[in-house]
Design an enzyme around this catalytic site. Structure first.
Site, PDB file in Angstrom:
ATOM      1  CG  ASP A  12      26.162  17.252 -11.430  1.00 18.56           C
ATOM      2  OD1 ASP A  12      25.461  18.278 -11.340  1.00 18.56           O
ATOM      3  OD2 ASP A  12      26.934  16.888 -10.522  1.00 18.56           O
ATOM      4  CB  SER A  13      28.610  20.999 -11.957  1.00 15.28           C
ATOM      5  OG  SER A  13      28.141  20.457 -10.734  1.00 15.28           O
ATOM      6  CB  CYS A  75      23.827  20.361 -12.780  1.00 15.94           C
ATOM      7  SG  CYS A  75      24.550  21.808 -12.004  1.00 15.94           S
ATOM      8  CD  GLU A 154      32.576  17.369  -4.497  1.00 15.36           C
ATOM      9  OE1 GLU A 154      33.759  17.693  -4.679  1.00 15.36           O
ATOM     10  OE2 GLU A 154      31.719  17.306  -5.395  1.00 15.36           O
ATOM     11  CB  CYS A 186      22.263  21.267  -4.153  1.00 12.51           C
ATOM     12  SG  CYS A 186      24.020  21.024  -4.480  1.00 12.51           S
ATOM     13  CG  HIS A 188      27.135  17.810  -3.828  1.00 11.81           C
ATOM     14  ND1 HIS A 188      26.923  18.068  -5.162  1.00 11.81           N
ATOM     15  CD2 HIS A 188      28.470  17.580  -3.687  1.00 11.81           C
ATOM     16  CE1 HIS A 188      28.086  17.996  -5.799  1.00 11.81           C
ATOM     17  NE2 HIS A 188      29.032  17.705  -4.935  1.00 11.81           N
TER      18      HIS A 188
END
Ligand code: DGL
Length: 269
Positions: A12-13, A75, A154, A186, A188
C-alpha cells in the site's frame, strides 16, 4: 513455481492497507503475510499516473525479495493505474481491490444507482466506473473524491463533529442521486464507516473493498493450489520505507482488534 508456504505479499502507499491485511488475517489465519507500506512517499492519491505506476513497480519488487507467492495491491490508487502493467511485468499472481469492490456493489444495488468515493487519483482513473459498467451497463455511477478523509483517519478523528461536517459536504451530492450503494474505494475509508453511514442513512449499503478482496484471495489460493498447508497461525512482517511519528498508534488504528505480533523492517527506497 511458488511454494504453498511462502508468504502472501501486500503493498500500500502507507499504512491504510493494514485494513486489507486485517481482513486477510481474519479469512486466512494460517498464511504468512509480508506487508510493504511506502510510508516515505504516501499519499499516492494526489500523485500522477506515472509516479503511481513507478512506485507500484518498486513496491512489487520489494515484496518479491521476500519470495511472496502472490501480490495483493491493497492501494486503490495503485490498483487503478498500475495493475495491468504489474501483471505484464511480474511472473506472480497479482490482485487488486477494484474488481472485488465493483462486483459487490453491482450484487447489492437494487436501484442500479451506485456511488464511488476514493482518492482523486482513483476517481480520475475511472477504474471503478469501468469495472461497474462491465458488470451492469445500466448502472448510474456517481463519483466523489474525498481527499480530506485520509488525514482525518490518520489523526484518529473518526467521530468528531468536524468529520461529520466534512463527510456531509462530500456526500450530500451523492445523496441527491438517490444511490443505494456506496463503494469505499480507499484503504482508509472503512474506518469512517460510522460517520459515512450516518450521513448517507441506513438505506445505503456501504461496500468495503478490503473485505471483498480477502474472499477473492482465498479463492485464488485454492484455485492455484497455493493455500498454506500448515495448521499453526501465520507470521507477519511489516516493511516500511520510513518510520512515521506515531507509527505504532496509526498501525494499531488500522489493524484494530486484529492485535497481531509482527516483525518491523525498514527498507531504503
Ligand atoms: N492507499 C491509498 C488508496 O487506497 C490512500 C492513501 C493515499 O492517498 O496514498 O488509494
Amino acid at each position: 513455481m511458488k511454494a504453498k508456504n511462502n508468504p502472501i505479499g501486500i503493498f500500500d502507499s502507507g499504512l491504510g492497507g493494514l485494513t486489507v491485511m486485517k481482513e486477510l488475517i481474519a479469512h486466512l489465519p494460517q498464511e504468512d503475510i509480508v506487508y510493504f507500506g511506502d510510508t516515505a512517499r504516501v499519499p499516492y492519491g494526489t500523485k500522477s499516473k506515472n509516479a503511481i505506476i513507478q512506485y507500484s513497480r518498486e513496491n512489487t519488487q520489494i515484496l518479491l525479495e521476500s519470495q511472496v507467492k502472490i501480490v495483493v495491491v491493497a492501494c486503490n490508487s495503485s490498483s487503478s493505474y498500475a495493475l495491468p502493467l504489474l501483471r505484464k511485468e511480474f511472473d506472480v499472481p497479482i490482485m487488486g481491490v477494484i474488481n472485488p469492490g465493483a462486483r459487490k456493489a453491482v450484487q447489492v444495488s437494487q436501484n442500479h444507482q451506485i456511488g464511488i468515493i476514493a482518492t482523486s487519483a482513483t476517481i480520475h482513473s475511472r477504474s471503478y466506473n469501468k469495472a461497474v459498467k462491465q458488470r451492469d451497463s445500466q448502472a448510474g455511477i456517481f463519483s466523489q473524491p474525498c481527499p480530506l478523509f485520509v488525514p482525518l483517519v490518520e489523526s484518529g478523528w473518526f467521530d468528531k463533529k468536524a468529520s461529520q461536517l466534512i463527510a456531509a459536504e462530500y456526500l450530500d451530492p451523492l445523496k441527491k442521486h438517490k444511490i443505494d450503494t456506496l463503494v469505499l474505494g480507499c484503504t482508509h475509508y472503512p474506518l469512517l464507516k460510522r460517520v459515512i453511514q450516518k450521513v448517507m442513512g441506513e438505506g445505503v449499503t456501504l461496500v468495503d473493498s478490503a473485505r471483498e478482496i480477502a474472499q477473492d484471495v482465498s479463492q485464488l489460493l485454492d484455485r492455484k493450489g497455493l493455500r498454506a498447508d500448515r495448521t499453526k497461525k501465520g507470521n507477519y512482517k511489516i516493511i516500511i520505507s520510513d518510520e512515521p511519528q506515531d507509527f505504532q498508534k496509526i498501525a494499531d488504528r488500522f489493524l484494530g482488534d486484529a492485535a497481531i505480533c509482527y516483525k518491523l523492517h525498514k527498507q531504503k527506497i
